[in-house]
Design a protein around this motif. Structure first.
Motif, PDB file in Angstrom:
ATOM      1  N   ARG A  83       5.279   3.714   1.777  1.00 27.29           N
ATOM      2  CA  ARG A  83       4.857   2.377   1.299  1.00 27.29           C
ATOM      3  C   ARG A  83       5.112   1.336   2.363  1.00 27.29           C
ATOM      4  NH1 ARG A  83       8.206   0.756  -3.815  1.00 27.29           N
ATOM      5  NH2 ARG A  83       6.886   2.324  -4.839  1.00 27.29           N
ATOM      6  N   PHE A  84       4.151   0.410   2.519  1.00 22.39           N
ATOM      7  CA  PHE A  84       4.418  -0.750   3.371  1.00 22.39           C
ATOM      8  C   PHE A  84       3.714  -1.982   2.819  1.00 22.39           C
ATOM      9  CE2 PHE A  84       1.056   1.592   5.910  1.00 22.39           C
ATOM     10  CZ  PHE A  84      -0.003   0.722   5.689  1.00 22.39           C
ATOM     11  N   PRO A  85       4.258  -3.187   3.085  1.00 21.04           N
ATOM     12  CA  PRO A  85       3.687  -4.427   2.547  1.00 21.04           C
ATOM     13  C   PRO A  85       2.358  -4.772   3.213  1.00 21.04           C
ATOM     14  CG  PRO A  85       5.492  -4.918   4.020  1.00 21.04           C
ATOM     15  CD  PRO A  85       5.490  -3.434   3.856  1.00 21.04           C
ATOM     16  N   ILE A  86       1.477  -5.387   2.438  1.00 19.09           N
ATOM     17  CA  ILE A  86       0.162  -5.782   2.940  1.00 19.09           C
ATOM     18  C   ILE A  86      -0.185  -7.175   2.452  1.00 19.09           C
ATOM     19  CG2 ILE A  86      -0.783  -3.443   3.118  1.00 19.09           C
ATOM     20  CD1 ILE A  86      -2.099  -3.906   0.359  1.00 19.09           C
ATOM     21  N   HIS A  87      -1.151  -7.773   3.112  1.00 15.89           N
ATOM     22  CA  HIS A  87      -1.737  -9.018   2.587  1.00 15.89           C
ATOM     23  C   HIS A  87      -3.220  -9.029   2.915  1.00 15.89           C
ATOM     24  CE1 HIS A  87      -2.035 -10.798   6.576  1.00 15.89           C
ATOM     25  NE2 HIS A  87      -0.735 -10.644   6.776  1.00 15.89           N
ATOM     26  N   LEU A 140       0.871  -1.168   0.000  1.00 12.27           N
ATOM     27  CA  LEU A 140       0.000   0.000   0.000  1.00 12.27           C
ATOM     28  C   LEU A 140       0.909   1.219   0.000  1.00 12.27           C
ATOM     29  CD1 LEU A 140      -3.032   0.831   0.196  1.00 12.27           C
ATOM     30  CD2 LEU A 140      -2.620   1.208   2.636  1.00 12.27           C
ATOM     31  N   GLN A 141       0.579   2.216  -0.818  1.00  5.97           N
ATOM     32  CA  GLN A 141       1.426   3.394  -0.886  1.00  5.97           C
ATOM     33  C   GLN A 141       0.590   4.648  -1.103  1.00  5.97           C
ATOM     34  OE1 GLN A 141       4.082   2.966  -4.272  1.00  5.97           O
ATOM     35  NE2 GLN A 141       2.508   3.519  -5.735  1.00  5.97           N
ATOM     36  N   MET A 142       1.212   5.787  -0.851  1.00  9.94           N
ATOM     37  CA  MET A 142       0.617   7.071  -1.176  1.00  9.94           C
ATOM     38  C   MET A 142       1.713   8.129  -1.189  1.00  9.94           C
ATOM     39  SD  MET A 142      -1.424   8.380   2.259  1.00  9.94           S
ATOM     40  CE  MET A 142      -1.701  10.032   1.597  1.00  9.94           C
ATOM     41  N   MET A 143       1.437   9.244  -1.850  1.00  9.48           N
ATOM     42  CA  MET A 143       2.358  10.355  -1.850  1.00  9.48           C
ATOM     43  C   MET A 143       2.084  11.238  -0.643  1.00  9.48           C
ATOM     44  SD  MET A 143       4.914  11.814  -3.417  1.00  9.48           S
ATOM     45  CE  MET A 143       4.899  11.440  -5.196  1.00  9.48           C
ATOM     46  N   HIS A 144       3.099  11.432   0.177  1.00 11.16           N
ATOM     47  CA  HIS A 144       2.994  12.368   1.293  1.00 11.16           C
ATOM     48  C   HIS A 144       3.579  13.700   0.856  1.00 11.16           C
ATOM     49  CE1 HIS A 144       3.250  14.089   5.302  1.00 11.16           C
ATOM     50  NE2 HIS A 144       4.514  14.379   5.068  1.00 11.16           N
ATOM     51  N   VAL A 145       2.801  14.760   0.998  1.00  7.33           N
ATOM     52  CA  VAL A 145       3.275  16.102   0.671  1.00  7.33           C
ATOM     53  C   VAL A 145       3.408  16.877   1.973  1.00  7.33           C
ATOM     54  CG1 VAL A 145       2.848  18.229  -0.610  1.00  7.33           C
ATOM     55  CG2 VAL A 145       2.128  16.031  -1.573  1.00  7.33           C
ATOM     56  N   GLY A 146       4.620  17.274   2.297  1.00 11.60           N
ATOM     57  CA  GLY A 146       4.862  17.977   3.552  1.00 11.60           C
ATOM     58  C   GLY A 146       6.143  17.513   4.194  1.00 11.60           C
ATOM     59  N   SER A 147       6.383  17.971   5.398  1.00 15.71           N
ATOM     60  CA  SER A 147       7.620  17.651   6.103  1.00 15.71           C
ATOM     61  C   SER A 147       7.636  16.186   6.541  1.00 15.71           C
ATOM     62  CB  SER A 147       7.786  18.560   7.321  1.00 15.71           C
ATOM     63  OG  SER A 147       6.857  18.209   8.328  1.00 15.71           O
ATOM     64  N   TYR A 148       8.838  15.675   6.752  1.00 13.68           N
ATOM     65  CA  TYR A 148       8.978  14.299   7.227  1.00 13.68           C
ATOM     66  C   TYR A 148       8.306  14.133   8.597  1.00 13.68           C
ATOM     67  CZ  TYR A 148      12.619  14.365   3.626  1.00 13.68           C
ATOM     68  OH  TYR A 148      13.310  14.513   2.445  1.00 13.68           O
ATOM     69  N   LYS A 156      -1.234  -4.900   7.446  1.00 11.20           N
ATOM     70  CA  LYS A 156       0.156  -4.539   7.229  1.00 11.20           C
ATOM     71  C   LYS A 156       1.039  -5.701   7.665  1.00 11.20           C
ATOM     72  CE  LYS A 156       3.665  -1.140   8.564  1.00 11.20           C
ATOM     73  NZ  LYS A 156       3.964   0.068   9.374  1.00 11.20           N
ATOM     74  N   VAL A 157       2.082  -5.965   6.885  1.00 14.68           N
ATOM     75  CA  VAL A 157       3.015  -7.050   7.202  1.00 14.68           C
ATOM     76  C   VAL A 157       4.225  -6.463   7.925  1.00 14.68           C
ATOM     77  CG1 VAL A 157       4.451  -8.887   6.270  1.00 14.68           C
ATOM     78  CG2 VAL A 157       2.267  -8.331   5.166  1.00 14.68           C
ATOM     79  N   GLY A 158       4.425  -6.824   9.187  1.00 15.08           N
ATOM     80  CA  GLY A 158       5.571  -6.361   9.949  1.00 15.08           C
ATOM     81  C   GLY A 158       5.479  -4.894  10.340  1.00 15.08           C
ATOM     82  N   HIS A 159       6.608  -4.345  10.777  1.00 11.91           N
ATOM     83  CA  HIS A 159       6.651  -2.962  11.247  1.00 11.91           C
ATOM     84  C   HIS A 159       7.420  -2.047  10.289  1.00 11.91           C
ATOM     85  CE1 HIS A 159       4.998  -4.187  15.095  1.00 11.91           C
ATOM     86  NE2 HIS A 159       5.886  -5.161  15.134  1.00 11.91           N
ATOM     87  N   GLN A 160       8.112  -2.637   9.350  1.00 11.74           N
ATOM     88  CA  GLN A 160       8.967  -1.865   8.441  1.00 11.74           C
ATOM     89  C   GLN A 160       8.139  -1.127   7.396  1.00 11.74           C
ATOM     90  OE1 GLN A 160      13.038  -3.362   6.807  1.00 11.74           O
ATOM     91  NE2 GLN A 160      11.566  -3.919   5.240  1.00 11.74           N
ATOM     92  N   HIS A 161       8.606   0.053   7.002  1.00 16.01           N
ATOM     93  CA  HIS A 161       7.987   0.756   5.886  1.00 16.01           C
ATOM     94  C   HIS A 161       9.071   1.316   4.981  1.00 16.01           C
ATOM     95  CE1 HIS A 161       8.831   4.374   8.334  1.00 16.01           C
ATOM     96  NE2 HIS A 161       8.827   5.019   7.169  1.00 16.01           N
ATOM     97  N   LYS A 162       8.657   1.743   3.807  1.00 13.35           N
ATOM     98  CA  LYS A 162       9.603   2.311   2.847  1.00 13.35           C
ATOM     99  C   LYS A 162       9.251   3.757   2.552  1.00 13.35           C
ATOM    100  CE  LYS A 162      12.216   1.048  -1.224  1.00 13.35           C
ATOM    101  NZ  LYS A 162      12.332   0.211  -2.436  1.00 13.35           N
ATOM    102  N   GLU A 163      10.299   4.558   2.316  1.00 16.02           N
ATOM    103  CA  GLU A 163      10.120   5.935   1.892  1.00 16.02           C
ATOM    104  C   GLU A 163      10.946   6.160   0.627  1.00 16.02           C
ATOM    105  OE1 GLU A 163      10.919   8.695   5.028  1.00 16.02           O
ATOM    106  OE2 GLU A 163       9.600   7.672   6.459  1.00 16.02           O
TER     107      GLU A 163
END
Length: 205
Positions: A201-205, A146-154, A175-182
């Protein structure tokens, strides 16, 4: 014609600012693992090392070296997998010093393990040996995310992550696990914090 990731792969790098499901295929990256506060010099040095190798590969033809299958391209953006040694909860907010990361820059498909190994030996004299040794060449398949564009500060990413969590509940996704991607589409040195674009972005099932 130069390969432009912004034009050719919008689904991976320029998603909407609402949650969407994406299937991320197996792709090749230069990576460096680390931990700790990303505001520290060790993190910025690792980022600089990844860009150094990435641009060295891109500019090889200007040095008289043309790898098999080479084509011109725009260097891909910085990306990173993020996790924390201490689980983040409402009672336990994020502690930057406890972060664990793997930062990376995707490589075009003509790049091989052998090419990266040769470059590390012959063309990175300006980099500290410790950094060269940490650079790895990996293929990674993220799969369904699952992903989306974040607009703004970290610092405001939590609001986008909340939208993604709500979407998962509505669509009965987990959500699978605790890790996410940027994926850092914007350069924070050139773009104001409120206008930064970051793919979450983070993994899903």
């Amino acid at each position: 014609m130069k390969y432009e990731w912004r034009k050719k792969e919008k689904s991976l790098y320029l998603p909407k600012d609402t949650p969407t499901i994406v299937e991320v295929p197996e792709l090749s990256y230069l990576t460096i693992k680390g931990e700790g506060n990303p505001n520290m010099a060790s993190f910025s040095n690792a980022v600089a090392a990844l860009y150094k190798v990435s641009y060295t590969i891109k500019m090889l033809p200007k040095k008289g070296v043309i790898p098999d299958g080479y084509y011109d391209y725009t260097v891909f953006p910085l990306e990173g997998f993020w996790d924390s040694k201490i689980p983040v909860t409402a009672e336990q907010p994020l502690n930057l010093d406890q972060l664990i990361y793997k930062i990376m820059i995707r490589q075009p498909d003509f790049v091989t393990t052998e090419l990266v190994s040769e470059i590390k030996i012959t063309r990175l004299a300006s980099l500290a040996t410790e950094l060269v040794d940490r650079i790895q060449f990996e293929t990674i398949k993220e799969g369904r995310n699952l992903q989306m564009m974040h607009v703004g500060s970290y610092a405001d990413e939590i609001h986008s992550f909340n939208k993604m969590d709500d979407y998962c509940k509505e669509m009965n996704l987990k959500k699978v696990g605790h890790q996410h991607k940027e994926i850092y589409v914007s350069d924070p040195k050139r773009v104001a914090p409120e206008k930064l674009k970051t793919v979450l972005r983070f993994p899903i099932h």
